[in-house]
Design a protein around this motif. Structure first.
Motif, mmCIF file in Angstrom:
data_model
loop_
_atom_site.group_PDB
_atom_site.id
_atom_site.type_symbol
_atom_site.label_atom_id
_atom_site.label_comp_id
_atom_site.label_asym_id
_atom_site.label_seq_id
_atom_site.Cartn_x
_atom_site.Cartn_y
_atom_site.Cartn_z
ATOM 1 N N GLU A 143 0.832 -1.207 0.000
ATOM 2 C CA GLU A 143 0.000 0.000 0.000
ATOM 3 C C GLU A 143 0.867 1.257 0.000
ATOM 4 O OE1 GLU A 143 -2.533 -0.459 3.384
ATOM 5 O OE2 GLU A 143 -3.720 -2.048 2.436
ATOM 6 N N GLU A 144 1.945 1.211 0.780
ATOM 7 C CA GLU A 144 2.859 2.364 0.827
ATOM 8 C C GLU A 144 3.533 2.576 -0.524
ATOM 9 O OE1 GLU A 144 6.952 3.651 3.098
ATOM 10 O OE2 GLU A 144 5.544 2.360 4.173
ATOM 11 N N LEU A 145 3.933 1.472 -1.173
ATOM 12 C CA LEU A 145 4.531 1.590 -2.513
ATOM 13 C C LEU A 145 3.517 2.110 -3.526
ATOM 14 C CD1 LEU A 145 6.708 -1.656 -2.705
ATOM 15 C CD2 LEU A 145 7.513 0.713 -2.532
ATOM 16 N N ASP A 146 2.274 1.634 -3.415
ATOM 17 C CA ASP A 146 1.229 2.134 -4.308
ATOM 18 C C ASP A 146 1.021 3.633 -4.105
ATOM 19 O OD1 ASP A 146 0.859 -0.329 -5.445
ATOM 20 O OD2 ASP A 146 -0.912 -0.851 -4.226
ATOM 21 N N ARG A 147 0.999 4.088 -2.842
ATOM 22 C CA ARG A 147 0.837 5.529 -2.562
ATOM 23 C C ARG A 147 2.010 6.319 -3.134
ATOM 24 N NH1 ARG A 147 -1.151 3.721 2.512
ATOM 25 N NH2 ARG A 147 0.923 3.969 3.409
ATOM 26 N N ALA A 155 2.949 13.733 -9.141
ATOM 27 C CA ALA A 155 3.994 14.764 -9.232
ATOM 28 C C ALA A 155 4.474 14.894 -10.666
ATOM 29 C CB ALA A 155 5.148 14.412 -8.296
ATOM 30 N N ALA A 156 4.622 13.760 -11.351
ATOM 31 C CA ALA A 156 5.054 13.808 -12.754
ATOM 32 C C ALA A 156 3.986 14.480 -13.607
ATOM 33 C CB ALA A 156 5.336 12.385 -13.256
ATOM 34 N N ALA A 157 2.732 14.166 -13.304
ATOM 35 C CA ALA A 157 1.638 14.792 -14.066
ATOM 36 C C ALA A 157 1.595 16.284 -13.778
ATOM 37 C CB ALA A 157 0.299 14.127 -13.712
ATOM 38 N N ALA A 158 1.804 16.619 -12.483
ATOM 39 C CA ALA A 158 1.807 18.052 -12.127
ATOM 40 C C ALA A 158 2.990 18.750 -12.782
ATOM 41 C CB ALA A 158 1.848 18.221 -10.621
ATOM 42 N N SER A 161 2.205 19.101 -16.356
ATOM 43 C CA SER A 161 1.198 20.142 -16.520
ATOM 44 C C SER A 161 1.822 21.512 -16.330
ATOM 45 C CB SER A 161 0.080 19.906 -15.501
ATOM 46 O OG SER A 161 -0.831 20.970 -15.494
ATOM 47 N N ASP A 162 2.720 21.614 -15.301
ATOM 48 C CA ASP A 162 3.407 22.890 -15.076
ATOM 49 C C ASP A 162 4.300 23.221 -16.251
ATOM 50 O OD1 ASP A 162 2.154 23.154 -12.651
ATOM 51 O OD2 ASP A 162 3.890 22.499 -11.438
ATOM 52 N N ALA A 163 4.961 22.208 -16.786
ATOM 53 C CA ALA A 163 5.838 22.432 -17.942
ATOM 54 C C ALA A 163 5.005 22.854 -19.136
ATOM 55 C CB ALA A 163 6.640 21.170 -18.257
ATOM 56 N N ALA A 164 3.859 22.207 -19.272
ATOM 57 C CA ALA A 164 2.991 22.571 -20.401
ATOM 58 C C ALA A 164 2.457 23.981 -20.201
ATOM 59 C CB ALA A 164 1.849 21.567 -20.532
ATOM 60 N N ASP A 165 2.089 24.308 -18.958
ATOM 61 C CA ASP A 165 1.604 25.664 -18.683
ATOM 62 C C ASP A 165 2.711 26.681 -18.912
ATOM 63 O OD1 ASP A 165 -0.897 24.722 -18.009
ATOM 64 O OD2 ASP A 165 -0.569 24.796 -15.826
ATOM 65 N N ALA A 166 3.927 26.330 -18.483
ATOM 66 C CA ALA A 166 5.063 27.246 -18.665
ATOM 67 C C ALA A 166 5.355 27.408 -20.138
ATOM 68 C CB ALA A 166 6.285 26.715 -17.921
ATOM 69 N N ALA A 167 5.263 26.324 -20.877
ATOM 70 C CA ALA A 167 5.521 26.400 -22.314
ATOM 71 C C ALA A 167 4.424 27.217 -22.985
ATOM 72 C CB ALA A 167 5.589 24.987 -22.907
ATOM 73 N N ALA A 168 3.199 27.027 -22.521
ATOM 74 C CA ALA A 168 2.100 27.786 -23.113
ATOM 75 C C ALA A 168 2.244 29.244 -22.765
ATOM 76 C CB ALA A 168 0.772 27.227 -22.612
#
Length: 181
Positions: A143-147, A155-158, A161-168
């Motif tokens: 469960e800890e590994l899944d979390r 975090a990778a998605a964020a 998303s931040d990189a995409a927002d920064a690029a935009a």
């Protein structure tokens, strides 16, 4: 110098005289000995009563004196032989008792040792992790590994998303500066 009446015991031969006396004493205690002795007395008395006087060797008139002497002689030898056999049996019983006592002491020591070992094993088993405990620990680790994986993916998605927002945003700023310029 003293001379021996009986030959000395040699190693390996054992106590032949003692064994012989025990065999005789053991034989005297059997029903066959009593039957044989009774037959001997009946034949003796029958011979000395029923045969002609010239053939008789122990007169019934004087109470079978020779028979009485023979039976007394047999009894006088039987008593010491029986006592000797009893003494030898007592000696064997003492040795057997000592061996039994030593065996009992060894058994007691072995039993106490095994009891201590069983207690030590019980304590060791009590400290060991059970199957259910290991399963629950593995579940919590999974469960800890899944979390962590979910947090890393979030975090990778964020970050993406931040990189995409920064690029935009950078693309908008470039486009806005191209329009202003």
């Amino acid at each position: 110098m003293r001379t021996r009446v009986l030959p000395s015991r040699h190693r390996g031969r054992g106590d032949a005289f003692g064994r012989l006396t025990e065999a005789i004493a053991r034989g005297m205690g059997t029903p066959w000995f009593l039957v044989g002795l009774t037959l001997f007395v009946v034949v003796w008395m029958g011979w000395n009563t029923l045969t002609p006087a010239a053939w008789q060797f122990d007169s019934a008139a004087i109470g079978f004196t020779a028979l009485t002497l023979v039976l007394s002689l047999q009894a006088s030898y039987a008593a010491p032989l029986i006592l000797l056999a009893q003494n030898r049996q007592d000696d064997r019983d003492r040795v057997q008792f000592e061996q039994d006592r030593q065996r009992a002491e060894r058994n007691l020591a072995d039993t106490e040792y095994l009891a201590r070992e069983v207690v030590a094993l019980r304590l060791a088993v009590r400290d060991m992790a059970s199957k259910d405990f290991i399963r629950s620990e593995l579940r919590s680790l999974l469960e800890e590994l899944d979390r962590r994986d979910e947090a890393a993916a979030a975090a990778a998605a964020a970050a993406a998303s931040d990189a995409a927002d920064a690029a935009a945003k950078a693309g908008q700023e470039t486009a806005a500066s191209g329009l202003h310029g």
